[in-house]
Design an enzyme around this catalytic site. Structure first.
Site, PDB file in Angstrom:
ATOM      1  N   ASP A  96       0.970  -0.781  -0.324  1.00  0.00           N
ATOM      2  CA  ASP A  96       0.056   0.079  -0.090  1.00  0.00           C
ATOM      3  C   ASP A  96       0.950   1.663   0.173  1.00  0.00           C
ATOM      4  O   ASP A  96       2.039   1.005   0.656  1.00  0.00           O
ATOM      5  CB  ASP A  96      -0.890  -0.116   0.980  1.00  0.00           C
ATOM      6  CG  ASP A  96      -1.985   0.779   1.062  1.00  0.00           C
ATOM      7  OD1 ASP A  96      -2.773   0.895   0.428  1.00  0.00           O
ATOM      8  OD2 ASP A  96      -1.778   2.164   1.831  1.00  0.00           O
TER       9      ASP A  96
HETATM   10  C1  LIG Z   1       2.461   9.155  -4.675  1.00  0.00           C
HETATM   11  C2  LIG Z   1       2.203   8.095  -6.348  1.00  0.00           C
HETATM   12  C3  LIG Z   1       1.580   7.308  -6.011  1.00  0.00           C
HETATM   13  N1  LIG Z   1       0.839   6.692  -7.202  1.00  0.00           N
HETATM   14  C4  LIG Z   1      -0.701   5.756  -7.135  1.00  0.00           C
HETATM   15  C5  LIG Z   1      -0.158   3.779  -6.871  1.00  0.00           C
HETATM   16  C6  LIG Z   1      -2.006   3.838  -6.233  1.00  0.00           C
HETATM   17  O1  LIG Z   1      -2.494   4.050  -7.482  1.00  0.00           O
HETATM   18  C7  LIG Z   1      -1.661   5.026  -5.807  1.00  0.00           C
HETATM   19  C8  LIG Z   1      -1.606   3.885  -3.739  1.00  0.00           C
HETATM   20  O2  LIG Z   1      -2.912   2.902  -4.647  1.00  0.00           O
HETATM   21  P1  LIG Z   1      -2.352   1.703  -3.323  1.00  0.00           P
HETATM   22  O3  LIG Z   1      -3.532   1.520  -2.124  1.00  0.00           O
HETATM   23  O4  LIG Z   1      -1.583   1.590  -3.393  1.00  0.00           O
HETATM   24  O5  LIG Z   1      -2.220   0.641  -4.738  1.00  0.00           O
HETATM   25  P2  LIG Z   1      -3.542   1.038  -5.777  1.00  0.00           P
HETATM   26  O6  LIG Z   1      -5.598   0.907  -5.690  1.00  0.00           O
HETATM   27  O7  LIG Z   1      -3.057   1.107  -7.244  1.00  0.00           O
HETATM   28  O8  LIG Z   1      -4.048  -0.998  -6.254  1.00  0.00           O
HETATM   29  P3  LIG Z   1      -3.891  -2.289  -4.930  1.00  0.00           P
HETATM   30  O9  LIG Z   1      -4.873  -1.526  -3.686  1.00  0.00           O
HETATM   31  O10 LIG Z   1      -5.160  -2.934  -6.013  1.00  0.00           O
HETATM   32  O11 LIG Z   1      -2.776  -2.676  -4.785  1.00  0.00           O
HETATM   33  O12 LIG Z   1      -0.946   5.802  -5.925  1.00  0.00           O
HETATM   34  C9  LIG Z   1       2.210   6.527  -7.996  1.00  0.00           C
HETATM   35  O13 LIG Z   1       1.573   5.772  -8.929  1.00  0.00           O
HETATM   36  N2  LIG Z   1       2.575   7.050  -8.079  1.00  0.00           N
HETATM   37  C10 LIG Z   1       3.489   7.347  -7.296  1.00  0.00           C
HETATM   38  O14 LIG Z   1       4.004   8.238  -7.170  1.00  0.00           O
END
Ligand SMILES: Cc1cn([C@H]2C[C@H](O)[C@@H](COP(=O)(O)OP(=O)(O)OP(=O)(O)O)O2)c(=O)[nH]c1=O
Length: 190
Positions: A69
Site C-alpha cells: 500500500d
Molecule cells: C505517489 C504515487 C502514487 N501512485 C499511485 C499508485 C496507486 O494507484 C496509488 C496508491 O494506492 P494503493 O492502494 O497503494 O494501490 P492501488 O489502489 O493502485 O492497487 P491495490 O490496492 O489493488 O494494490 O497511488 C503512483 O502510481 N505513483 C506515485 O508516485
C-alpha cells in the site's frame, strides 16, 4: 500446488511491473477489495501498514501472498487517492514547494499463514508550482486515482526536485524491502 506459488494481491499494474524487475512474475493476480477509509486520527505509517496487512489477509490463496500500500502524507494528514480534478489540484497546491512523505508498505503472507511486513519511508520535494504548471499537469490526467494526486513515474518527476528514499517505493512497491522480505521467507530470489 507448489508452496512457491505467488499471488500478488493488487490491481496495480505498477506493482506487477516492479515485481518483474526482481525477475518475478506472480502466478496469480488477486486484487483485494477492502475498505480503504483511514480511521480517525490514524497515523500515516499505521494506515499504510494496516492497508497492506488487510489486503494480504483478504486473499486466501495457496503459497505466498504479496500485498502493498502506498500513502502520501503531508505531516499527519493522509492525502486522498484523487478522483476529482479539484481534489488533485488541492493536493498539488498543498505539496508545492514543500517536502512530504510517501509511505509504502509491503506485506508477505507465507504458506504457513505467518505474515511479515516492511515499511519504506520516502521524502519527496516538489518545486514551487505555478498555477500554469498545476493546470498543465492536471490536463495530462495522470493524477486520476493516484495517492496525493500525482505519479512520480510520469510527468510529475519533472516537477520533483529530489527524493530521499527509492523511486520504486514512491511508485508503489519498494524493491529493496520486497526482495528482503521474500528472501527471508525462503522464497527463491536471486
Ligand atoms: C505517489 C504515487 C502514487 N501512485 C499511485 C499508485 C496507486 O494507484 C496509488 C496508491 O494506492 P494503493 O492502494 O497503494 O494501490 P492501488 O489502489 O493502485 O492497487 P491495490 O490496492 O489493488 O494494490 O497511488 C503512483 O502510481 N505513483 C506515485 O508516485
Amino acid at each position: 500446488m507448489s508452496a512457491l506459488h505467488l499471488t500478488l494481491a493488487s490491481a496495480s499494474p505498477r506493482r506487477r511491473d516492479l515485481l518483474a524487475r526482481l525477475g518475478l512474475t506472480a502466478d496469480a493476480i488477486s486484487p483485494a477489495d477492502i475498505d480503504e477509509t483511514p480511521r480517525s486520527a490514524e497515523r500515516p505509517r499505521d494506515y499504510a501498514l494496516r492497508m497492506g496487512a488487510e489486503k494480504a489477509a483478504a486473499i486466501s490463496a495457496p503459497g505466498f501472498v504479496l500485498a502493498g500500500d502506498t500513502v502520501v502524507a503531508a505531516g499527519r494528514r493522509i492525502l486522498p487517492k484523487t478522483e476529482k480534478e479539484s481534489e488533485a489540484r488541492a493536493c498539488l497546491e498543498l505539496l508545492s514547494g514543500r517536502r512530504h512523505t510517501v509511505l509504502s508498505s509491503v506485506v508477505l503472507k507465507a504458506p504457513d499463514g505467518s505474515v511479515k511486513a516492511k515499511l519504506s519511508e520516502n521524502i519527496v520535494r516538489f518545486k514551487s508550482l505555478s498555477p500554469e504548471e498545476i493546470s498543465t499537469y492536471l490536463a495530462g490526467n495522470e493524477w486520476r486515482g493516484k495517492a496525493g494526486g500525482y505519479a512520480i513515474q510520469g510527468a510529475a518527476e519533472g516537477l520533483i526536485q529530489w527524493i530521499r528514499g527509492s523511486h520504486s517505493s514512491v511508485m508503489g512497491l519498494p524493491l529493496y524491502e520486497t526482495r528482503a522480505l521474500l528472501k527471508s521467507a525462503g522464497f527463491p530470489i536471486g
